[in-house]
Design an enzyme around this catalytic site. Structure first.
Site, PDB file in Angstrom:
ATOM      1  N   ASP A 162       0.969  -0.993   0.038  1.00 31.27           N
ATOM      2  CA  ASP A 162      -0.039  -0.005  -0.012  1.00 31.27           C
ATOM      3  C   ASP A 162       0.968   1.513   0.143  1.00 31.27           C
ATOM      4  O   ASP A 162       1.422   1.704   1.019  1.00 31.27           O
ATOM      5  CB  ASP A 162      -0.787   0.163   1.359  1.00 31.27           C
ATOM      6  CG  ASP A 162      -1.953   1.331   1.245  1.00 31.27           C
ATOM      7  OD1 ASP A 162      -1.603   2.060   0.549  1.00 31.27           O
ATOM      8  OD2 ASP A 162      -2.791   1.176   2.120  1.00 31.27           O
ATOM      9  N   ASN A 189       2.525   4.726 -11.320  1.00 29.81           N
ATOM     10  CA  ASN A 189       0.966   4.503 -12.012  1.00 29.81           C
ATOM     11  C   ASN A 189      -0.176   4.478 -10.986  1.00 29.81           C
ATOM     12  O   ASN A 189      -1.158   4.933 -11.330  1.00 29.81           O
ATOM     13  CB  ASN A 189       1.174   3.341 -13.080  1.00 29.81           C
ATOM     14  CG  ASN A 189      -0.261   3.169 -13.619  1.00 29.81           C
ATOM     15  OD1 ASN A 189      -0.743   3.791 -14.410  1.00 29.81           O
ATOM     16  ND2 ASN A 189      -0.977   1.847 -13.028  1.00 29.81           N
ATOM     17  N   TYR A 255      -9.410  14.260  -7.062  1.00 30.16           N
ATOM     18  CA  TYR A 255      -8.805  13.581  -8.036  1.00 30.16           C
ATOM     19  C   TYR A 255      -8.132  14.433  -9.003  1.00 30.16           C
ATOM     20  O   TYR A 255      -6.664  14.229  -9.238  1.00 30.16           O
ATOM     21  CB  TYR A 255      -9.466  12.482  -8.700  1.00 30.16           C
ATOM     22  CG  TYR A 255      -9.197  11.733  -9.861  1.00 30.16           C
ATOM     23  CD1 TYR A 255      -8.278  10.541  -9.466  1.00 30.16           C
ATOM     24  CD2 TYR A 255      -9.221  12.027 -11.230  1.00 30.16           C
ATOM     25  CE1 TYR A 255      -7.508   9.938 -10.673  1.00 30.16           C
ATOM     26  CE2 TYR A 255      -8.706  11.167 -12.084  1.00 30.16           C
ATOM     27  CZ  TYR A 255      -7.642  10.357 -11.970  1.00 30.16           C
ATOM     28  OH  TYR A 255      -7.169   9.593 -12.940  1.00 30.16           O
ATOM     29  N   LYS A 259      -3.873  15.129  -9.326  1.00 28.26           N
ATOM     30  CA  LYS A 259      -3.220  14.766 -10.587  1.00 28.26           C
ATOM     31  C   LYS A 259      -2.490  16.217 -11.141  1.00 28.26           C
ATOM     32  O   LYS A 259      -1.548  16.024 -11.744  1.00 28.26           O
ATOM     33  CB  LYS A 259      -4.195  14.440 -11.817  1.00 28.26           C
ATOM     34  CG  LYS A 259      -4.674  12.805 -11.493  1.00 28.26           C
ATOM     35  CD  LYS A 259      -3.488  11.783 -11.463  1.00 28.26           C
ATOM     36  CE  LYS A 259      -3.858  10.555 -11.241  1.00 28.26           C
ATOM     37  NZ  LYS A 259      -2.848   9.687 -11.283  1.00 28.26           N
ATOM     38  N   VAL A 288      -9.704   5.788 -19.951  1.00 28.73           N
ATOM     39  CA  VAL A 288      -9.165   4.704 -20.495  1.00 28.73           C
ATOM     40  C   VAL A 288      -9.976   3.654 -19.766  1.00 28.73           C
ATOM     41  O   VAL A 288     -10.168   3.716 -18.694  1.00 28.73           O
ATOM     42  CB  VAL A 288      -7.624   4.480 -19.984  1.00 28.73           C
ATOM     43  CG1 VAL A 288      -7.035   3.165 -20.549  1.00 28.73           C
ATOM     44  CG2 VAL A 288      -6.738   5.733 -20.594  1.00 28.73           C
TER      45      VAL A 288
END
Length: 350
Positions: A162, A189, A255, A259, A288
């Site tokens: 984690d 990633n 989110y 980013k 994606v």
């Protein structure tokens, strides 16, 4: 497919990216992709014709982050990649700066490798001869991806961890070095998507969770891996999203913030690590088809949702992003650092 090459120095070059965007929007319905490449100083006759001789290239290199001037062949490699079917989701990207990419004898850490982009990337690195260290929280899924790597490429090594926990991050580096003795490439990633609202206060429930994984985990892993990356003159590829460039939905607040922070962290790291010969770049996909959406409780079958629209009228597959990641991580991109490669089927044009 159209690839425009421009220099960042004059009025026509400034206008070129806007012309590219116009072309991309118009030609998308015909299945034609249009992109821009923006090289920095390159050893070509252009410099000689302007009275800048090759003798001055060494002095020029001292002013650049990587302390080197690009060769024409390096830009050609990028042009060939963008023009190939390996870059089918790249539309209207402008990058600063097929191609056979070999990663034999390279040790590559890929986080979030249990599914989606991470799994596709791990498999492609394995096929190119790299020793891949796959990191994720879901051990069962990791084993399934490892089975594919072992069957189709170089055997992979899995670590359940984690990355929001510092002790586990440190353990990832220790286990990798104990097993392989070095680290050449780090692919950050791993990421999570959680919805939250400022108005109803639900963002408070998700903000820390998202930031701890999406940005703090990256900073931790990068820091612990750095001594080994400096030793190997390695490189880092951080996987961000177009949400770091534009808030794609108010419910994705945390989110998108995480980013955007990741993309900016890439630039800061690239500046700091330039003197150590370590490159740091970002790949920013659009939407994606991965487990990210399903894990966040989002129905990815709703093609009518404006969030999922692209000018190419198609979704991106994980393997397409993996191709771009491998290129950026390869020696073919040795003049690239601090750049953000957007691969979104033209979503940002809408």
């Amino acid at each position: 497919m159209v690839v425009n090459v421009r220099a960042p120095i004059n009025l026509t070059s400034i206008a070129a990216p806007h012309l590219v965007k116009t072309k991309a929007l118009e030609l998308a319905k015909h299945g034609v992709r249009v992109n821009t490449i923006s090289p920095g100083p390159v050893k070509t006759d252009l410099m000689d014709n302007a009275g800048i001789g090759h003798v001055k290239f060494d002095d020029m290199a001292k002013t650049l982050p990587l302390q080197r001037v690009s060769e024409a062949g390096e830009i050609a490699d990028l042009i060939a990649f963008l023009a190939s079917d390996r870059a089918v989701v790249c539309v209207c990207i402008a990058v600063s700066v097929q191609v056979n990419m070999s990663f034999k004898n390279k040790v590559v850490i890929v986080t979030g490798a249990s599914s989606g982009i991470g799994a596709a990337t791990a498999l492609k690195f394995s096929k190119e001869g790299a020793a891949v260290v796959m990191v994720a929280r879901d051990e069962a899924k990791l084993k399934a991806v490892k089975k594919k790597c072992d069957a189709e490429g170089w055997p992979a090594f899995i670590i359940k961890a984690d990355l929001s926990e510092e002790e586990e991050v440190e353990s990832v580096i220790e286990k990798t070095v104990n097993e392989f003795g070095k680290i050449d490439i780090l692919i950050n990633n791993a990421g999570i998507l959680r919805c939250g609202s400022i108005v109803d206060g639900s963002i408070l429930e998700t903000y820390d969770e998202v930031m701890n994984t999406n940005i703090r985990g990256v900073v931790l892993l990068t820091t612990y891996a750095m001594p080994h990356l400096i030793k190997s003159s390695g490189n880092i590829v951080n996987i961000s999203t177009i949400g770091g460039e534009r808030v794609i939905c108010s419910e994705y607040n945390a989110y998108c913030v995480s980013k955007a922070a990741l993309t900016h962290f890439t630039r800061a790291a690239a500046m700091e690590l330039r003197e150590h010969g370590v490159r740091v770049s970002t790949v920013s996909p659009g939407i994606v088809r991965t487990d990210l959406l399903k894990n966040a409780g989002i129905n990815d079958d709703n093609d009518d949702n404006f969030i999922f629209k692209t000018v190419m009228n198609k979704w991106t597959e994980p393997e397409e992003i993996a191709e771009l990641i491998l290129f950026v991580a390869s020696d073919k991109a040795k003049s690239i650092t601090g750049s953000n490669f957007v691969s979104d089927n033209g979503n940002l044009l809408i």
